[in-house]
Design an enzyme around this catalytic site. Sequence first.
Site, short mmCIF file in Angstrom:
data_model
loop_
_atom_site.label_atom_id
_atom_site.label_comp_id
_atom_site.label_asym_id
_atom_site.label_seq_id
_atom_site.Cartn_x
_atom_site.Cartn_y
_atom_site.Cartn_z
N ASP A 130 26.10 9.56 -14.83
CA ASP A 130 24.77 8.94 -14.90
C ASP A 130 24.56 8.08 -13.66
OD1 ASP A 130 24.36 10.02 -17.43
OD2 ASP A 130 24.59 8.14 -18.51
N ARG A 181 20.90 16.27 -12.12
CA ARG A 181 19.89 15.94 -13.14
C ARG A 181 18.84 15.06 -12.46
NH1 ARG A 181 22.01 11.65 -17.05
NH2 ARG A 181 22.99 13.31 -18.26
#
Length: 306
Positions: A130, A181
Site C-alpha cells: 500500500d 494499483r
Amino acid sequence: MLRGAFIRLSESPRAQAFVLRNGLARRAARRFVAGETLAEGIAAAREINRAGCHASLNYLGEKTTSRGEAEGAAERYVEILRTITGERLDCNLSIKLSQLGLAIAAGFAEGLVRRILEVARSGQIFVRIDMEEAALVTPTLALWRRLWQDGFTNVGLVIQAYLYRSPADVEALVGTGVRIRLVKGAYLEPPSVAYPRKEDVDAAYRALATLLLRRGTYPAIATHDPQMIAHARGVAQAESLAPSGFEFQMIYGVRRDLQQSLAREGFNVRVYIPFGEQWYPYFMRRLGERPANVLFILRSLIAEWR
Ligand SMILES: Cc1cc2nc3c(=O)[nH]c(=O)nc-3n(C[C@H](O)[C@H](O)[C@H](O)COP(=O)(O)OP(=O)(O)OC[C@H]3O[C@@H](n4cnc5c(N)ncnc54)[C@H](O)[C@@H]3O)c2cc1C
C-alpha cells in the site's frame, strides 16, 4: 473540509481513545472492517470469493514505533499467507511498510518484507505494498526496487493520482513489469505535493489510468467512482484490452452493488478486506471520504441508541 477533519481525527490519540471505548462506534466500524481476528478476515474473504470476487487481506496497523510490534505484524502476515494457502482462498495480501517499521530503519523493514515475500512466493501469492503519506513514497519505491532487483516479482505497488510526482513515477515503473494499483490518494497532503481540488485529482486519475491500461502490466483500477470506472472501461475497449488484462478494486463494505454487477459482467473485481484491532485510523479515513458515510453511521448509531 470534512475529509481534512477526519484525517486529523485519524491521527489524534485522544479521539482514538474515545472511539475505541465506544461500543457503538466499534459496531459501526464493522461496515468497513471485517473484524478484529484472523478468523473474521478469512470468513470475509471466503464470502467475497463466493460472491464471485477476488480478495486482498490487510492486517490493520500503521506507523509502528517498536521493532517488536513490527515483527509481530510480519508474523501475522506469515500466518495469513499460510491460512490463505491452507484454505485455498482466491486472495492476496496488502501490506503497509510503516507497520513493518519503515520509520524505524528501512533495512529492518526490508528484512521483514523479504520474509513475507518468501512465504508468499512459496504459496504463489501476490503481495501489494500500500502507499502511505507522501514522505514515504521515495523510501517505498526504493525498497520495492531492491526487492525487484533480487527477483521478487510477486510484489506490486500503489500509485496515488493526487501527487504531482506520480506521472513521472509511473513512467519510470511501467516498463519494469510491476503490477500497479491506481488510487486517488487518501492522506492529507499540502498543495505543494498534491492537487487540492477534486477535479484535478480526477483528471490526473483518468490520465494515469489510460497510461496504465495501455502500457502497464495487469493494472488495478481501485476506485468506487462510477466516472473513473466508465473511463477505464472505455479505454480498455478502445485498446482491445480483454477484461482478463486488468482488475477493478474496491474496499470492503463500499459499493457492494457495483462490485457484484462488474463481476457479473465478467470483470475481475478484487475487494480489499482489512481486519485487526487497529482499525481506528482506517475507519476515520473512510468516514472522511464521503459525507454520506458519516450520516449512515450516525443514523445507525441513533437507531441503536433508541
Ligand atoms: C482497493 C483500494 C485500495 C486502496 N489503497 C490505497 C493506498 O494504498 N493508498 C492510498 O492513499 N489510498 C488507497 N485507497 C483509497 C483511495 O486513495 C481513495 O481515498 C478512496 O478510494 C476514495 O476515492 P474514490 O476513487 O473511491 O472516489 P471519491 O472521489 O472519494 O468518490 C467519487 C464517487 O465514488 C463513489 N463513492 C466513493 N466512496 C464511496 C462510498 N464510501 N460509498 C459509496 N460511494 C462511494 C461516489 O459516487 C462518489 O461521488 C484505496 C482504495 C481502494 C478502493
